[in-house]
Design an enzyme around this catalytic site. Structure first.
Site, mmCIF file in Angstrom:
data_model
loop_
_atom_site.group_PDB
_atom_site.id
_atom_site.type_symbol
_atom_site.label_atom_id
_atom_site.label_comp_id
_atom_site.label_asym_id
_atom_site.label_seq_id
_atom_site.Cartn_x
_atom_site.Cartn_y
_atom_site.Cartn_z
ATOM 1 N N GLU A 1 0.821 -1.210 0.000
ATOM 2 C CA GLU A 1 0.000 0.000 0.000
ATOM 3 C C GLU A 1 0.854 1.259 0.000
ATOM 4 O O GLU A 1 1.977 1.266 0.491
ATOM 5 C CB GLU A 1 -0.946 0.017 1.185
ATOM 6 C CG GLU A 1 -0.286 0.227 2.533
ATOM 7 C CD GLU A 1 -1.315 0.445 3.624
ATOM 8 O OE1 GLU A 1 -1.874 1.555 3.711
ATOM 9 O OE2 GLU A 1 -1.551 -0.508 4.382
ATOM 10 N N ARG B 1 -2.622 11.197 6.991
ATOM 11 C CA ARG B 1 -2.438 10.537 5.700
ATOM 12 C C ARG B 1 -3.717 10.545 4.881
ATOM 13 O O ARG B 1 -3.692 10.326 3.685
ATOM 14 C CB ARG B 1 -2.008 9.072 5.895
ATOM 15 C CG ARG B 1 -0.594 8.911 6.386
ATOM 16 C CD ARG B 1 -0.272 7.456 6.669
ATOM 17 N NE ARG B 1 -0.254 6.654 5.453
ATOM 18 C CZ ARG B 1 -0.464 5.342 5.425
ATOM 19 N NH1 ARG B 1 -0.745 4.682 6.525
ATOM 20 N NH2 ARG B 1 -0.406 4.690 4.288
ATOM 21 N N ARG C 1 -5.583 5.685 -0.954
ATOM 22 C CA ARG C 1 -4.423 4.810 -1.116
ATOM 23 C C ARG C 1 -4.400 4.211 -2.524
ATOM 24 O O ARG C 1 -5.422 4.067 -3.173
ATOM 25 C CB ARG C 1 -4.455 3.629 -0.139
ATOM 26 C CG ARG C 1 -4.571 3.970 1.322
ATOM 27 C CD ARG C 1 -3.241 4.453 1.923
ATOM 28 N NE ARG C 1 -3.376 4.610 3.355
ATOM 29 C CZ ARG C 1 -3.855 5.694 3.954
ATOM 30 N NH1 ARG C 1 -4.262 6.720 3.248
ATOM 31 N NH2 ARG C 1 -3.937 5.743 5.267
ATOM 32 N N HIS D 1 -10.488 4.558 2.387
ATOM 33 C CA HIS D 1 -9.710 3.745 3.330
ATOM 34 C C HIS D 1 -10.164 2.292 3.355
ATOM 35 O O HIS D 1 -10.536 1.744 4.384
ATOM 36 C CB HIS D 1 -9.758 4.347 4.735
ATOM 37 C CG HIS D 1 -8.600 3.917 5.582
ATOM 38 N ND1 HIS D 1 -8.730 2.957 6.547
ATOM 39 C CD2 HIS D 1 -7.309 4.304 5.586
ATOM 40 C CE1 HIS D 1 -7.553 2.768 7.128
ATOM 41 N NE2 HIS D 1 -6.676 3.580 6.557
#
Length: 128
Positions: free
Chosen positions: A86, A97, A101, A117
């Site tokens: 990831e 963050r 992703r 997420h």
């Protein structure tokens, strides 16, 4: 230098389709929310930045980047531990963050984007 994990689009799409049609190998219910597809050109600019970092093997902005993604949610096709990695997709204005992703598989060009997420994933189509 580690070669970034990638896959052929046809092979990955077939594995994804097989998982979606046949379901998981166990009888237990799973929390598959969504596995879709997204055109490379439709990704946010920051995802393009992340893909470039992956191709050049970093440096990555967070220590959690390039770590093993364990697929605990069971949404991606089931693979051995270590198959997926990831990477953070920067969220402008976020103090953390954020939720975005890129998750890569070992096969050529096997990139998944999630904006929530890991609640859902889109396989990146690199041909559009």
């Amino acid at each position: 230098m580690r070669i970034p994990p990638r896959f052929t689009l046809l092979g990955g799409a077939a594995a994804l389709l097989s998982t979606l049609l046949a379901g998981p190998a166990t009888a237990a219910p799973t929390a598959i929310t969504a596995v879709g597809e997204i055109c490379h050109s439709d990704l946010p600019a920051q995802a393009h930045d992340t893909l470039r970092l992956i191709e050049s093997d970093g440096p990555y902005p967070f220590p959690q980047d390039d770590t093993v993604f364990r697929n605990r949610e069971g949404i991606l096709p089931s693979r051995t531990t270590g198959y997926y990695h990831e990477y953070t997709v920067i969220t402008p204005g976020a103090d953390t963050r954020g939720a975005r992703r890129i998750v890569t598989g070992e096969a050529d060009r096997e990139d998944y984007y999630t904006a929530d997420h890991y609640a859902s994933f889109d396989l990146v189509d690199h041909t559009c």
